[in-house]
Design a protein around this motif. Sequence first.
Motif, PDB file in Angstrom:
ATOM      1  N   VAL A 103       0.859  -1.182   0.000  1.00  0.00           N
ATOM      2  CA  VAL A 103       0.000   0.000   0.000  1.00  0.00           C
ATOM      3  C   VAL A 103       0.895   1.231   0.000  1.00  0.00           C
ATOM      4  N   THR A 104       0.788   2.045  -1.044  1.00  0.00           N
ATOM      5  CA  THR A 104       1.541   3.296  -1.115  1.00  0.00           C
ATOM      6  C   THR A 104       0.609   4.429  -0.670  1.00  0.00           C
ATOM      7  N   VAL A 105       0.972   5.091   0.405  1.00  0.00           N
ATOM      8  CA  VAL A 105       0.115   6.092   1.049  1.00  0.00           C
ATOM      9  C   VAL A 105       0.695   7.483   0.808  1.00  0.00           C
ATOM     10  N   PHE A 106      -0.114   8.358   0.218  1.00  0.00           N
ATOM     11  CA  PHE A 106       0.294   9.741  -0.059  1.00  0.00           C
ATOM     12  C   PHE A 106      -0.705  10.726   0.540  1.00  0.00           C
ATOM     13  N   GLU A 107      -1.414  10.311   1.575  1.00  0.00           N
ATOM     14  CA  GLU A 107      -2.472  11.131   2.165  1.00  0.00           C
ATOM     15  C   GLU A 107      -1.932  12.381   2.850  1.00  0.00           C
ATOM     16  N   GLN A 108      -2.765  13.420   2.827  1.00  0.00           N
ATOM     17  CA  GLN A 108      -2.443  14.624   3.580  1.00  0.00           C
ATOM     18  C   GLN A 108      -2.669  14.350   5.070  1.00  0.00           C
ATOM     19  N   HIS A 109      -2.220  15.297   5.897  1.00  0.00           N
ATOM     20  CA  HIS A 109      -2.362  15.182   7.350  1.00  0.00           C
ATOM     21  C   HIS A 109      -3.304  16.284   7.828  1.00  0.00           C
ATOM     22  N   PRO A 110      -4.511  15.936   8.344  1.00  0.00           N
ATOM     23  CA  PRO A 110      -5.043  14.587   8.525  1.00  0.00           C
ATOM     24  C   PRO A 110      -5.545  13.998   7.209  1.00  0.00           C
ATOM     25  N   PRO A 111      -5.668  12.672   7.124  1.00  0.00           N
ATOM     26  CA  PRO A 111      -6.016  12.013   5.866  1.00  0.00           C
ATOM     27  C   PRO A 111      -7.524  11.922   5.662  1.00  0.00           C
ATOM     28  N   ASP A 112      -7.917  11.388   4.502  1.00  0.00           N
ATOM     29  CA  ASP A 112      -9.321  11.063   4.270  1.00  0.00           C
ATOM     30  C   ASP A 112      -9.775  10.022   5.286  1.00  0.00           C
ATOM     31  N   ARG A 113     -11.020  10.138   5.720  1.00  0.00           N
ATOM     32  CA  ARG A 113     -11.585   9.193   6.679  1.00  0.00           C
ATOM     33  C   ARG A 113     -11.617   7.783   6.084  1.00  0.00           C
ATOM     34  N   ASN A 114     -11.178   6.818   6.859  1.00  0.00           N
ATOM     35  CA  ASN A 114     -11.251   5.398   6.496  1.00  0.00           C
ATOM     36  C   ASN A 114     -10.396   5.015   5.291  1.00  0.00           C
ATOM     37  N   VAL A 115      -9.493   5.884   4.854  1.00  0.00           N
ATOM     38  CA  VAL A 115      -8.756   5.578   3.628  1.00  0.00           C
ATOM     39  C   VAL A 115      -7.900   4.326   3.774  1.00  0.00           C
ATOM     40  N   LEU A 116      -7.258   4.131   4.924  1.00  0.00           N
ATOM     41  CA  LEU A 116      -6.387   2.973   5.060  1.00  0.00           C
ATOM     42  C   LEU A 116      -7.193   1.681   5.175  1.00  0.00           C
ATOM     43  N   ALA A 117      -8.366   1.754   5.792  1.00  0.00           N
ATOM     44  CA  ALA A 117      -9.224   0.564   5.832  1.00  0.00           C
ATOM     45  C   ALA A 117      -9.669   0.193   4.420  1.00  0.00           C
ATOM     46  N   HIS A 118      -9.979   1.184   3.594  1.00  0.00           N
ATOM     47  CA  HIS A 118     -10.357   0.921   2.196  1.00  0.00           C
ATOM     48  C   HIS A 118      -9.228   0.212   1.457  1.00  0.00           C
ATOM     49  N   GLU A 119      -8.032   0.776   1.532  1.00  0.00           N
ATOM     50  CA  GLU A 119      -6.909   0.172   0.797  1.00  0.00           C
ATOM     51  C   GLU A 119      -6.562  -1.205   1.350  1.00  0.00           C
ATOM     52  N   THR A 120      -6.657  -1.363   2.655  1.00  0.00           N
ATOM     53  CA  THR A 120      -6.357  -2.659   3.254  1.00  0.00           C
ATOM     54  C   THR A 120      -7.366  -3.708   2.798  1.00  0.00           C
ATOM     55  N   GLY A 121      -8.603  -3.290   2.530  1.00  0.00           N
ATOM     56  CA  GLY A 121      -9.583  -4.220   1.998  1.00  0.00           C
ATOM     57  C   GLY A 121      -9.127  -4.871   0.708  1.00  0.00           C
ATOM     58  N   HIS A 122      -8.407  -4.121  -0.139  1.00  0.00           N
ATOM     59  CA  HIS A 122      -7.869  -4.717  -1.374  1.00  0.00           C
ATOM     60  C   HIS A 122      -6.832  -5.791  -1.070  1.00  0.00           C
ATOM     61  N   LEU A 123      -6.079  -5.616   0.009  1.00  0.00           N
ATOM     62  CA  LEU A 123      -5.092  -6.629   0.379  1.00  0.00           C
ATOM     63  C   LEU A 123      -5.761  -7.945   0.746  1.00  0.00           C
ATOM     64  N   PHE A 124      -7.062  -7.879   1.068  1.00  0.00           N
ATOM     65  CA  PHE A 124      -7.822  -9.076   1.424  1.00  0.00           C
ATOM     66  C   PHE A 124      -8.712  -9.523   0.264  1.00  0.00           C
ATOM     67  N   ASP A 125      -8.349  -9.113  -0.952  1.00  0.00           N
ATOM     68  CA  ASP A 125      -8.994  -9.596  -2.179  1.00  0.00           C
ATOM     69  C   ASP A 125     -10.399  -9.040  -2.362  1.00  0.00           C
ATOM     70  N   LEU A 126     -10.655  -7.828  -1.884  1.00  0.00           N
ATOM     71  CA  LEU A 126     -11.940  -7.185  -2.114  1.00  0.00           C
ATOM     72  C   LEU A 126     -11.827  -6.197  -3.279  1.00  0.00           C
ATOM     73  N   PRO A 127     -12.851  -6.135  -4.131  1.00  0.00           N
ATOM     74  CA  PRO A 127     -12.780  -5.288  -5.330  1.00  0.00           C
ATOM     75  C   PRO A 127     -13.235  -3.856  -5.084  1.00  0.00           C
ATOM     76  N   ASP A 128     -12.742  -2.935  -5.906  1.00  0.00           N
ATOM     77  CA  ASP A 128     -13.333  -1.594  -5.948  1.00  0.00           C
ATOM     78  C   ASP A 128     -14.757  -1.714  -6.467  1.00  0.00           C
ATOM     79  N   LEU A 129     -15.672  -0.991  -5.838  1.00  0.00           N
ATOM     80  CA  LEU A 129     -17.085  -1.083  -6.196  1.00  0.00           C
ATOM     81  C   LEU A 129     -17.635   0.188  -6.823  1.00  0.00           C
ATOM     82  N   TYR A 130     -16.801   1.206  -6.963  1.00  0.00           N
ATOM     83  CA  TYR A 130     -17.297   2.434  -7.555  1.00  0.00           C
ATOM     84  C   TYR A 130     -17.252   2.338  -9.078  1.00  0.00           C
TER      85      TYR A 130
END
Length: 406
Positions: A197-224
């Motif tokens: 996971v390459t993280v380039f978020e501002q401080h403070p970051p978008d809400r839940n952004v790391l949970a979203h990206e981590t979901g991909h590590l568990f084989d979950l697809p983008d749904l948008y």
Amino acid sequence: MERPSLRGVAAAATSLLALVATSLVAGPAAAATGEEGPCALPRTEAHHSLGVAGWDDAYPRPARPLDAVMIFLSFPDHSPTTTPAELAADHFPATTHFFQRSSYGKFTLRPHPLRQWIRMPRPSDWYGMQRDWDSERRAAYLRDAIAVIDPKVDFSRFDIVYLVADPDAPGVDSDATKVVNFGRPLRMDGTDIRRIVTVFEQHPPDRNVLAHETGHLFDLPDLYHRPADDEGDWDTYVGDWDLIGSQFGLAADFFGWHKWKLGWLEREQVVCVQRPQDVALEPVAAVPAAGAPLGTRLVVIRTGAGSAVAIEARGATGNDRTTCTEGVLIYRVRNDIPSGDGPVEVIDTHPGTGACWGRSVYAPLADAPLRAGETFGIPEVHTRIEVRGRKPSGAWDVRIITGAQP
């Protein structure tokens, strides 16, 4: 969101080669045991297939504690004005708590942030960071990062790798936060690294952004749905109703289908409808008291060899606590549609209206759930869903009538 794959990485940290332009193809699935029941869709070769029968062992399954290293990268053209501890606190323990709630306590993500900055060899603006990143510059970023990190990190201790860039460096673009998949695993310290996971978020970051990206590590697809010109609505498939659809969603928990795939729901919490029946649906985001049963969280109607309709209750609790509407949500699932192309589509039971204007990511779907006293027909399965009311416990009383005219 995920980045396209990387190809041809050798064991040495500096031997990273070019990025491929196509998505990583799903690896071989673990053999299905049949324990999931007759409504479980099989895995396919679609990227992040939503088949729940079997697991792709190329991904860590979040059914045990997993350890994540968080590495902080600075650049010669900027002296960081934040500390690694401050940036780690942007994401943890919030991300750990999100997964603990979503998994009903079955999964813990354990962060291990480094305490110092590690300097990259080139200025930040040299790498050209952006959403659709030039493949050669992106590969150079990863090659340089691995070279400077390798002497300082024992990768054999970790299941997950987060690379966090100095958010205030001039070349850092928060829109570039992505998961990068390696076409061939990178062998480091005796362990295979398949994705970062390459993280380039501002401080403070978008809400839940790391949970979203981590979901991909568990084989979950983008749904948008990404519009061709990037100017239209992105959230037309699922609206607010799943984190992997939008990290900004008001109902941020994962769909019950995802929880089934990840192993957080077991067969006894999933009802496979093959005849008319009544079901008491517990809100999918509700975390039961210690020792209390989960109850029924998901209803599935098989509609074809690779398709199903899923039904679940959503309420203002747990990770869904900011939702602006409650009720019984219905959505279609396909196992042969890849990430980003709409493997899940929420059914709008109130077409022509919306809710939560100004707060919802996609207001036309914010009122998608059925409310008490409402009925909705699903033509492709000749089934009618009746929401009869809500029990004192919070469960929704749902009648499913098969063989009915919609």
